[in-house]
Design a protein around this motif. Structure first.
Motif, PDB file in Angstrom:
ATOM      1  N   ALA A   1     -42.802 -27.250-120.210  1.00 33.16           N
ATOM      2  CA  ALA A   1     -43.127 -26.883-121.582  1.00 33.16           C
ATOM      3  C   ALA A   1     -44.525 -27.397-121.919  1.00 33.16           C
ATOM      4  CB  ALA A   1     -42.095 -27.471-122.534  1.00 33.16           C
ATOM      5  N   PRO A   2     -45.186 -26.798-122.897  1.00 32.74           N
ATOM      6  CA  PRO A   2     -46.540 -27.238-123.268  1.00 32.74           C
ATOM      7  C   PRO A   2     -46.576 -28.726-123.617  1.00 32.74           C
ATOM      8  CG  PRO A   2     -46.024 -25.168-124.328  1.00 32.74           C
ATOM      9  CD  PRO A   2     -44.757 -25.631-123.669  1.00 32.74           C
ATOM     10  N   GLY A   3     -47.497 -29.438-123.008  1.00 37.15           N
ATOM     11  CA  GLY A   3     -47.666 -30.846-123.296  1.00 37.15           C
ATOM     12  C   GLY A   3     -46.623 -31.754-122.660  1.00 37.15           C
ATOM     13  N   LYS A   4     -45.769 -31.185-121.837  1.00 38.30           N
ATOM     14  CA  LYS A   4     -44.725 -31.993-121.199  1.00 38.30           C
ATOM     15  C   LYS A   4     -44.837 -31.927-119.687  1.00 38.30           C
ATOM     16  CE  LYS A   4     -41.349 -31.690-124.938  1.00 38.30           C
ATOM     17  NZ  LYS A   4     -39.918 -31.437-125.286  1.00 38.30           N
ATOM     18  N   GLU A   5     -44.199 -32.874-119.022  1.00 36.03           N
ATOM     19  CA  GLU A   5     -44.200 -32.877-117.566  1.00 36.03           C
ATOM     20  C   GLU A   5     -43.227 -31.829-117.037  1.00 36.03           C
ATOM     21  OE1 GLU A   5     -45.333 -37.568-116.728  1.00 36.03           O
ATOM     22  OE2 GLU A   5     -43.383 -36.774-116.116  1.00 36.03           O
TER      23      GLU A   5
ATOM     24  N   PRO B   1     -33.974 -22.995-128.184  1.00 34.30           N
ATOM     25  CA  PRO B   1     -35.438 -23.087-128.311  1.00 34.30           C
ATOM     26  C   PRO B   1     -36.038 -24.131-127.372  1.00 34.30           C
ATOM     27  CG  PRO B   1     -34.443 -22.871-130.473  1.00 34.30           C
ATOM     28  CD  PRO B   1     -33.313 -23.034-129.497  1.00 34.30           C
ATOM     29  N   GLU B   2     -35.312 -25.194-127.103  1.00 29.60           N
ATOM     30  CA  GLU B   2     -35.828 -26.234-126.202  1.00 29.60           C
ATOM     31  C   GLU B   2     -35.869 -25.801-124.746  1.00 29.60           C
ATOM     32  OE1 GLU B   2     -33.386 -26.536-128.491  1.00 29.60           O
ATOM     33  OE2 GLU B   2     -31.786 -27.891-127.776  1.00 29.60           O
ATOM     34  N   ASP B   3     -35.347 -24.639-124.432  1.00 24.81           N
ATOM     35  CA  ASP B   3     -35.468 -24.082-123.077  1.00 24.81           C
ATOM     36  C   ASP B   3     -36.811 -23.369-122.890  1.00 24.81           C
ATOM     37  OD1 ASP B   3     -32.024 -23.160-123.291  1.00 24.81           O
ATOM     38  OD2 ASP B   3     -32.866 -24.855-122.187  1.00 24.81           O
ATOM     39  N   THR B   4     -37.560 -23.237-123.953  1.00 22.37           N
ATOM     40  CA  THR B   4     -38.866 -22.579-123.870  1.00 22.37           C
ATOM     41  C   THR B   4     -39.788 -23.331-122.921  1.00 22.37           C
ATOM     42  OG1 THR B   4     -38.715 -21.638-126.096  1.00 22.37           O
ATOM     43  CG2 THR B   4     -40.928 -21.941-125.169  1.00 22.37           C
ATOM     44  N   ALA B   5     -40.313 -22.618-121.921  1.00 18.16           N
ATOM     45  CA  ALA B   5     -41.168 -23.235-120.902  1.00 18.16           C
ATOM     46  C   ALA B   5     -41.625 -22.158-119.923  1.00 18.16           C
ATOM     47  CB  ALA B   5     -40.405 -24.316-120.147  1.00 18.16           C
ATOM     48  N   VAL B   6     -42.551 -22.549-119.070  1.00 19.57           N
ATOM     49  CA  VAL B   6     -42.858 -21.739-117.895  1.00 19.57           C
ATOM     50  C   VAL B   6     -41.905 -22.190-116.794  1.00 19.57           C
ATOM     51  CG1 VAL B   6     -44.574 -21.082-116.181  1.00 19.57           C
ATOM     52  CG2 VAL B   6     -45.261 -21.461-118.569  1.00 19.57           C
ATOM     53  N   TYR B   7     -41.209 -21.241-116.202  1.00 16.65           N
ATOM     54  CA  TYR B   7     -40.235 -21.547-115.162  1.00 16.65           C
ATOM     55  C   TYR B   7     -40.836 -21.235-113.796  1.00 16.65           C
ATOM     56  CZ  TYR B   7     -36.552 -22.450-118.510  1.00 16.65           C
ATOM     57  OH  TYR B   7     -35.794 -23.002-119.507  1.00 16.65           O
ATOM     58  N   TYR B   8     -40.707 -22.187-112.880  1.00 10.64           N
ATOM     59  CA  TYR B   8     -41.256 -22.067-111.547  1.00 10.64           C
ATOM     60  C   TYR B   8     -40.156 -22.126-110.500  1.00 10.64           C
ATOM     61  CZ  TYR B   8     -45.683 -23.288-113.804  1.00 10.64           C
ATOM     62  OH  TYR B   8     -46.787 -23.318-114.616  1.00 10.64           O
ATOM     63  N   CYS B   9     -40.326 -21.322-109.485  1.00 10.49           N
ATOM     64  CA  CYS B   9     -39.476 -21.357-108.303  1.00 10.49           C
ATOM     65  C   CYS B   9     -40.200 -22.171-107.236  1.00 10.49           C
ATOM     66  CB  CYS B   9     -39.238 -19.921-107.818  1.00 10.49           C
ATOM     67  SG  CYS B   9     -38.302 -19.778-106.304  1.00 10.49           S
ATOM     68  N   ALA B  10     -39.459 -22.936-106.449  1.00  9.04           N
ATOM     69  CA  ALA B  10     -40.068 -23.761-105.408  1.00  9.04           C
ATOM     70  C   ALA B  10     -39.172 -23.788-104.181  1.00  9.04           C
ATOM     71  CB  ALA B  10     -40.294 -25.175-105.931  1.00  9.04           C
ATOM     72  N   ALA B  11     -39.799 -24.046-103.033  1.00  4.69           N
ATOM     73  CA  ALA B  11     -39.065 -24.089-101.767  1.00  4.69           C
ATOM     74  C   ALA B  11     -39.394 -25.381-101.025  1.00  4.69           C
ATOM     75  CB  ALA B  11     -39.431 -22.886-100.906  1.00  4.69           C
ATOM     76  N   GLN B  12     -38.369 -25.944-100.430  1.00  2.81           N
ATOM     77  CA  GLN B  12     -38.517 -27.192 -99.679  1.00  2.81           C
ATOM     78  C   GLN B  12     -37.779 -27.074 -98.361  1.00  2.81           C
ATOM     79  OE1 GLN B  12     -36.552 -30.478-101.513  1.00  2.81           O
ATOM     80  NE2 GLN B  12     -37.114 -31.939 -99.939  1.00  2.81           N
ATOM     81  N   ARG B  13     -38.458 -27.375 -97.274  1.00  2.00           N
ATOM     82  CA  ARG B  13     -37.777 -27.430 -96.000  1.00  2.00           C
ATOM     83  C   ARG B  13     -36.860 -28.638 -95.970  1.00  2.00           C
ATOM     84  NH1 ARG B  13     -42.512 -27.554 -91.835  1.00  2.00           N
ATOM     85  NH2 ARG B  13     -43.487 -28.610 -93.606  1.00  2.00           N
ATOM     86  N   ALA B  14     -35.755 -28.508 -95.272  1.00  2.00           N
ATOM     87  CA  ALA B  14     -34.779 -29.597 -95.203  1.00  2.00           C
ATOM     88  C   ALA B  14     -35.356 -30.835 -94.526  1.00  2.00           C
ATOM     89  CB  ALA B  14     -33.533 -29.125 -94.462  1.00  2.00           C
ATOM     90  N   THR B  15     -36.414 -30.658 -93.736  1.00  2.00           N
ATOM     91  CA  THR B  15     -36.997 -31.774 -92.988  1.00  2.00           C
ATOM     92  C   THR B  15     -38.049 -32.534 -93.793  1.00  2.00           C
ATOM     93  OG1 THR B  15     -38.571 -30.197 -92.024  1.00  2.00           O
ATOM     94  CG2 THR B  15     -36.584 -30.728 -90.745  1.00  2.00           C
ATOM     95  N   THR B  16     -38.298 -32.102 -95.009  1.00  2.00           N
ATOM     96  CA  THR B  16     -39.310 -32.777 -95.828  1.00  2.00           C
ATOM     97  C   THR B  16     -38.658 -33.367 -97.080  1.00  2.00           C
ATOM     98  OG1 THR B  16     -39.863 -30.789 -97.094  1.00  2.00           O
ATOM     99  CG2 THR B  16     -41.049 -31.145 -95.025  1.00  2.00           C
TER     100      THR B  16
END
Length: 119
Positions: free
Chosen positions: A40-44, A88-103
Protein backbone atom coordinates in the motif's frame (compact mmCIF):
# COMPACT_ATOMS: atom_id res chain seq x y z
CA UNK A 1 14.36 -17.01 -17.34
CA UNK A 2 11.31 -16.82 -15.09
CA UNK A 3 8.64 -14.31 -16.04
CA UNK A 4 5.59 -13.50 -13.96
CA UNK A 5 2.72 -11.42 -15.27
CA UNK A 6 -0.12 -10.40 -12.97
CA UNK A 7 -3.60 -9.38 -14.06
CA UNK A 8 -7.09 -9.01 -12.68
CA UNK A 9 -6.78 -5.94 -10.49
CA UNK A 10 -9.32 -3.16 -10.50
CA UNK A 11 -11.58 -0.82 -8.57
CA UNK A 12 -14.35 -2.45 -6.54
CA UNK A 13 -16.59 -1.61 -3.63
CA UNK A 14 -16.15 -3.02 -0.16
CA UNK A 15 -17.59 -6.52 0.09
CA UNK A 16 -16.92 -7.35 -3.55
CA UNK A 17 -14.65 -10.05 -4.96
CA UNK A 18 -11.73 -10.07 -7.37
CA UNK A 19 -9.54 -12.82 -8.77
CA UNK A 20 -5.93 -12.05 -9.52
CA UNK A 21 -3.94 -14.17 -11.94
CA UNK A 22 -0.19 -14.68 -12.23
CA UNK A 23 0.91 -16.24 -15.50
CA UNK A 24 4.29 -17.89 -15.02
CA UNK A 25 6.72 -18.80 -17.79
CA UNK A 26 10.21 -20.23 -17.78
CA UNK A 27 11.44 -23.48 -16.29
CA UNK A 28 9.25 -26.09 -14.69
CA UNK A 29 7.81 -24.75 -11.45
CA UNK A 30 7.41 -28.04 -9.63
CA UNK A 31 10.13 -27.07 -7.12
CA UNK A 32 8.93 -23.53 -6.58
CA UNK A 33 6.91 -21.74 -3.97
CA UNK A 34 4.67 -19.05 -5.41
CA UNK A 35 3.66 -16.10 -3.30
CA UNK A 36 1.38 -13.10 -3.38
CA UNK A 37 2.48 -9.90 -1.69
CA UNK A 38 0.97 -6.44 -1.53
CA UNK A 39 2.19 -2.93 -0.95
CA UNK A 40 0.00 0.00 0.00
CA UNK A 41 1.17 3.61 -0.49
CA UNK A 42 3.65 4.60 2.18
CA UNK A 43 3.78 1.11 3.64
CA UNK A 44 6.18 -1.80 3.44
CA UNK A 45 5.50 -4.76 1.22
CA UNK A 46 3.38 -7.32 3.05
CA UNK A 47 3.08 -11.08 2.63
CA UNK A 48 -0.39 -12.25 1.64
CA UNK A 49 -0.24 -15.96 0.82
CA UNK A 50 1.90 -18.67 -0.71
CA UNK A 51 1.45 -22.04 -2.36
CA UNK A 52 3.90 -24.83 -3.06
CA UNK A 53 3.52 -25.72 -6.69
CA UNK A 54 4.08 -29.46 -6.33
CA UNK A 55 2.10 -30.23 -3.17
CA UNK A 56 -0.43 -27.42 -3.27
CA UNK A 57 0.27 -26.61 0.35
CA UNK A 58 -0.81 -23.09 1.29
CA UNK A 59 -0.25 -20.49 3.97
CA UNK A 60 -1.98 -17.16 4.58
CA UNK A 61 -1.42 -13.96 6.44
CA UNK A 62 -3.84 -13.57 9.33
CA UNK A 63 -5.30 -10.44 7.75
CA UNK A 64 -6.63 -12.38 4.75
CA UNK A 65 -7.27 -15.83 6.21
CA UNK A 66 -10.80 -16.96 5.47
CA UNK A 67 -11.30 -14.31 2.77
CA UNK A 68 -8.54 -15.01 0.24
CA UNK A 69 -7.72 -18.30 -1.46
CA UNK A 70 -4.52 -19.05 -3.38
CA UNK A 71 -4.51 -21.79 -5.99
CA UNK A 72 -2.61 -22.91 -9.07
CA UNK A 73 -3.41 -24.43 -12.43
CA UNK A 74 -0.67 -26.79 -13.53
CA UNK A 75 -1.84 -26.87 -17.12
CA UNK A 76 -2.03 -23.11 -17.56
CA UNK A 77 1.04 -22.45 -15.37
CA UNK A 78 -0.98 -19.84 -13.54
CA UNK A 79 -1.38 -18.96 -9.89
CA UNK A 80 -4.57 -17.33 -8.69
CA UNK A 81 -5.58 -15.25 -5.71
CA UNK A 82 -9.33 -15.28 -5.15
CA UNK A 83 -10.21 -12.33 -2.93
CA UNK A 84 -13.63 -12.21 -1.32
CA UNK A 85 -15.22 -9.78 1.14
CA UNK A 86 -12.75 -7.12 0.15
CA UNK A 87 -12.10 -4.26 2.55
CA UNK A 88 -10.70 -0.77 1.94
CA UNK A 89 -7.56 -1.84 3.81
CA UNK A 90 -6.92 -4.43 1.09
CA UNK A 91 -6.15 -1.57 -1.28
CA UNK A 92 -2.60 -2.04 -2.59
CA UNK A 93 -0.48 -3.09 -5.51
CA UNK A 94 -0.44 -6.88 -5.53
CA UNK A 95 2.68 -8.72 -6.65
CA UNK A 96 3.27 -12.31 -7.61
CA UNK A 97 6.64 -13.84 -6.71
CA UNK A 98 8.48 -17.12 -7.21
CA UNK A 99 11.02 -18.83 -5.00
CA UNK A 100 12.99 -21.96 -5.69
CA UNK A 101 12.79 -24.51 -2.91
CA UNK A 102 16.59 -24.43 -2.62
CA UNK A 103 16.72 -20.74 -1.75
CA UNK A 104 15.56 -18.65 1.18
CA UNK A 105 14.07 -15.67 -0.62
CA UNK A 106 11.73 -14.88 -3.46
CA UNK A 107 13.89 -14.34 -6.54
CA UNK A 108 11.42 -13.40 -9.23
CA UNK A 109 8.71 -10.77 -9.13
CA UNK A 110 5.95 -9.60 -11.42
CA UNK A 111 5.19 -6.00 -12.24
CA UNK A 112 2.18 -5.80 -9.95
CA UNK A 113 -1.52 -5.13 -10.39
CA UNK A 114 -3.48 -2.42 -8.59
CA UNK A 115 -6.40 -3.33 -6.37
CA UNK A 116 -8.51 -0.48 -5.03
CA UNK A 117 -11.40 -1.08 -2.66
CA UNK A 118 -13.75 1.82 -2.01
CA UNK A 119 -15.84 2.13 1.13
Amino acid sequence: QVQLVESGGGLVQAGASLRLSCAASGPTFSNYRMGWFRQAPGKERQFVAHIWWSSGGTFYADSVKGRFTISRDNVKNTVYLQMNSLKPEDTAVYYCAAQRATTTRYEYWGQGTQVTVSS
